[in-house]
Scaffold this active site. Structure first.
Site, PDB file in Angstrom:
ATOM      1  N   HIS A 425       0.836  -1.195   0.000  1.00  0.00           N
ATOM      2  CA  HIS A 425       0.000   0.000   0.000  1.00  0.00           C
ATOM      3  C   HIS A 425       0.872   1.247   0.000  1.00  0.00           C
ATOM      4  O   HIS A 425       1.430   1.633   1.021  1.00  0.00           O
ATOM      5  CB  HIS A 425      -0.945  -0.026   1.223  1.00  0.00           C
ATOM      6  CG  HIS A 425      -1.819   1.177   1.301  1.00  0.00           C
ATOM      7  ND1 HIS A 425      -2.257   1.712   2.485  1.00  0.00           N
ATOM      8  CD2 HIS A 425      -2.337   1.967   0.330  1.00  0.00           C
ATOM      9  CE1 HIS A 425      -2.999   2.773   2.239  1.00  0.00           C
ATOM     10  NE2 HIS A 425      -3.057   2.950   0.944  1.00  0.00           N
ATOM     11  N   GLU A 437       2.904   0.591   3.432  1.00  0.00           N
ATOM     12  CA  GLU A 437       2.316  -0.423   4.315  1.00  0.00           C
ATOM     13  C   GLU A 437       2.416  -1.762   3.595  1.00  0.00           C
ATOM     14  O   GLU A 437       1.904  -1.905   2.477  1.00  0.00           O
ATOM     15  CB  GLU A 437       0.838  -0.107   4.584  1.00  0.00           C
ATOM     16  CG  GLU A 437       0.581   0.660   5.851  1.00  0.00           C
ATOM     17  CD  GLU A 437      -0.914   0.895   6.092  1.00  0.00           C
ATOM     18  OE1 GLU A 437      -1.378   0.634   7.199  1.00  0.00           O
ATOM     19  OE2 GLU A 437      -1.604   1.345   5.165  1.00  0.00           O
ATOM     20  N   ASN A 475      -5.271   3.836   7.374  1.00  0.00           N
ATOM     21  CA  ASN A 475      -6.597   4.301   6.972  1.00  0.00           C
ATOM     22  C   ASN A 475      -7.674   3.888   7.971  1.00  0.00           C
ATOM     23  O   ASN A 475      -8.695   4.546   8.100  1.00  0.00           O
ATOM     24  CB  ASN A 475      -6.940   3.810   5.559  1.00  0.00           C
ATOM     25  CG  ASN A 475      -6.228   4.658   4.506  1.00  0.00           C
ATOM     26  OD1 ASN A 475      -5.686   5.722   4.819  1.00  0.00           O
ATOM     27  ND2 ASN A 475      -6.208   4.191   3.275  1.00  0.00           N
TER      28      ASN A 475
END
Ligand code: 3H9
Length: 687
Positions: A425, A437, A475
């Protein structure tokens, strides 16, 4: 002499060799050894001494792990003065970095040689400190205040060539540092050079304009960070006081910073940067070779990922659905590269772009070692892409998804080789943002995870391992503190008050400015995606949906929470009726900036405690690094969980429990936070 410092002779020259791997930090043994070596040199018949660092660098600075403990004698400023007051000449021969205290030792010496590739600098402000061993007093005496004002508040460094230009070193050489150090020493002897004390030079001229400009710049740039402005004060001291008085004042300022939470926060961040990629489960696991990369999708994310890989020297094959899209992706990447050239980050874009191949056929990905998918965030679309990748990619290749919240385990299950599938990510813009990530489903092979970390290092990114859940580490936590902001709006705060309070806390932007920048359609799409599974107790920002339907999508449409006649934006008061409608007859209250910060930060910490408790983040430090590198959390606060430790977990839990009385759903207690409080422990105990 201690083991960390050796004393050798080559004819008339004494060599003082510092050998304290890995970075020749100036710990107690080195300081003691240096002191004794200077005494021995003063007493024997060598005519000149050369200080050298063994290994890949000169000196990495003071030993950071000693900070916060009682300092042991001899102190570094005294060691530097001891070198400077030596009655025979002393040379510093610098290769690789000479940083902080390392640079100060070099400035204590009478002459300096820098090898090509050396870097001299003062990174102390990145640790919440200023130079504390005479650096702020000696450097301006050598170079004038200008170069010191450029370097010290920024925590910067200069190359050997720049150092020569500004008068920080006397000679630049290439080749072997020991041989060149000896040659310089012989040349100095031949010239009859004697000891030359920088501290005895007159005060540098005070330049009011330069100080005003530096203060204006750093008041704006530092955003709550105190050390850069104190560094400027210390340089000003050099223009006013003689060396001995100046260094005393520098030391006072240094110790005042040593006591601050900012110093503790930044040192926490320094060690986390290094710990985050050390995962016990990857010990001894060799990564797979990655010599070529495929990227699927050439939109903003895909083009950014491709650019990051190209800049790291990797050949990239980018797949798009048709020729026109492939051309567009190439143009986007070319644009990113030319911007890098303009910013001075890249010398020439052409050879980098030459490593890019754009194609429209998945079969071209057959030979690549790793493919990263960056297509539309939709499970069906992703599964289709992974089935196609599975069909064409060679055995042993790694299949990665750049999804920012979807279930990577489910995506992996769409292939015949889930053990080769992982989440990577990236954060937008992917060629700029430091965070990666690494999302690791239980099915992923350990050497695939090791490869992801090795790739991150190659891309100069900071990788954090995350488990699978909606939004992973970053997130998921973001969704919660954004939720807290929406709750405060319903209770009476304005978006602009919230943004201002969050910036005052030290973040570069508040949540609503951030929404305007990213595009308010993103939040809308997320709400749509979650609508079917939403809990009825979830707060839905209906005003944000209305803004979407009005076409107020933030900066890109010139209107969102702010209107953008210029880049800064002014509050868009036209949204107030939409907010009022959402508030209905809910009781309203006023929020101070402190109230806003307390509520918002507690929400962040609370969700982070759940993320750690559930094992989505292996350690609190993984959360801290994620928020620092992906979400603009101020480095000088260390990270949200370091911050939580510093304010005290019992007080935070008490706040959360009191809010839970009226909003039990949002503030469902995090078991880990309760457990830590009950046991009298803190997050740092789990790092
Ligand atoms: C200072 O000097 C104050 C003075 O003005 C006044 C004093 C009175 N101390 O980064 P790496 C460890 S403030 C202790 O991966 P690289 C690091 O944690 C200091 N440990 O290597 C790691 O440990 P581990 C000003 C240190 O080759 C290992 O060494 N100096 C220190 O990529 C390898 O580190 C700085 O701020 C230290 N000073 O880069 C310089 N430095 O293996 C900070 C490193 O257990 N250091 N470690 O994880 C750096 O910037 C880089 O380490 C350096 C080498 C460029 C030197």
């Amino acid at each position: 002499m201690t083991d960390a410092v050796r004393y050798e002779r080559e004819g008339d020259v004494a060599l003082i060799l510092i050998d304290n791997p890995p970075v020749n930090a100036l710990g107690h043994a080195v300081r003691q050894g240096l002191w004794q070596a200077v005494d021995r040199f003063a007493d024997d018949d060598a005519r000149i001494a050369v200080i050298l660092g063994e290994g890949k660098l000169f000196l990495g600075g003071a030993d950071i792990s000693e900070f916060g403990k009682t300092p042991l004698e001899p102190h570094l400023p005294d060691v530097c003065t001891h070198i400077e007051r030596c009655p025979k000449p002393v040379v510093a021969a610098i290769h690789g970095p000479a940083l902080g205290g390392g640079c100060e030792v070099a400035l204590g010496a009478h002459y300096r040689l820098a090898m090509q590739g050396a870097r001299l600098g003062f990174p102390e402000v990145h640790l919440g400190l200023i130079p504390g061993a005479g650096g702020s007093q000696r450097m301006p005496r050598l170079t004038g205040v200008g170069p010191a004002l450029d370097m010290m508040p920024a925590g910067g460094s200069v190359s050997a060539e720049q150092a020569l230009k500004i008068g920080l070193v006397d000679r630049v050489a290439t080749g072997d540092v020991r041989a060149e150090g000896l040659r310089f020493a012989q040349d100095l002897l031949a010239d009859g050079a004697g000891p030359r004390q920088t501290g005895a030079l007159p005060c540098p001229a005070y330049d009011a304009e330069a100080f005003d400009a530096a203060r204006a710049l750093w008041t704006k740039k530092a955003r709550g960070e105190v050390a850069p402005l104190v560094a400027i004060d210390a340089i000003e001291v050099a223009t006013k006081l003689d060396y001995d008085a100046g260094v005393k004042e520098e030391r006072r300022l240094f110790f005042s910073l040593m006591e601050t939470p900012q110093r503790a926060g930044m040192i926490h961040a320094f060690f986390n940067d290094r710990k985050v990629s050390k995962l016990p489960e990857l010990d001894g696991i060799a990564p797979r070779a990655v010599d070529s990369v495929g990227v699927i999708g050439g939109g903003t994310m895909g083009a950014g990922i491709a650019t990051a890989c190209l800049l790291a020297g990797l050949p990239v094959t980018l797949v798009e659905r048709d020729e026109a899209s492939a051309d567009k992706a190439r143009a986007t990447i070319a644009g990113y590269l030319s911007a890098a050239v303009k910013r001075g980050k890249l010398a020439d874009a052409a050879p980098v772009l030459a490593r890019l191949k754009t194609v429209t056929n998945y079969a071209e990905l057959g030979p690549v070692d790793l493919a990263i998918e960056a297509v539309f965030e939709d499970m069906g679309v992703k599964k289709d892409v992974f089935a196609r990748l599975d069909a064409v990619m060679k055995p042993g290749a790694i299949l990665a998804t750049n999804t920012s919240y979807l279930d990577v385990t489910e995506i992996a299950a769409a292939t015949s080789r889930p053990s080769d599938v992982i989440g990577l990510h990236f954060f937008s813009p992917a060629h700029v943002m430091k965070l990666l990530e690494v999302v690791v489903p239980d099915t992923t092979a350990p050497d695939v995870t090791a490869t992801a970390f090795a790739l991150a290092k190659r891309l100069k990114k900071t990788a954090v391992k995350a488990g699978v859940c909606d939004g992973f580490i970053g997130n998921r936590i973001l969704a919660t503190y954004r939720g807290a902001a929406d709750r405060m709006i319903l209770d009476g705060a304005s978006p602009w008050e919230i943004d201002a309070a969050i910036k005052a806390f030290g973040l570069p932007m508040g949540p609503f400015e951030m929404g305007d920048l990213a595009g308010l359609d993103i939040g809308y799409m997320t709400r749509q995606r979650k609508a079917a599974t939403r809990d009825p107790r979830d707060v839905v920002p209906t005003w944000a949906d209305e803004m979407y339907h009005e076409g107020w999508l933030g900066q890109k449409t010139g209107r969102g929470y702010y209107t953008y006649a210029d880049r800064k934006g002014t509050p868009n008061e036209a949204i107030l009726p939409m907010i009022d409608a959402a508030r209905g007859d809910r009781p309203q209250r006023t929020f101070t900036p402190e109230d806003i910060q307390r509520f918002y930060m507690a929400a962040m910490v609370h969700e982070a405690a759940k993320v750690v408790g559930e094992g989505i983040a292996a350690r609190p430090l993984d959360v801290d690094v994620t928020l620092l590198y992906g979400y603009g959390f101020p480095r000088w606060r260390g990270g949200p969980l370091h911050w939580a430790d510093s304010v005290g977990l019992p007080a935070l839990l008490a706040d959360i429990q009191s809010w839970a009385e009226t909003d039990r759903y949002f503030w469902q207690p995090a078991p880990l936070l309760q457990q830590l409080v009950a046991e009298g422990r803190s997050f740092s105990d789990l790092n």
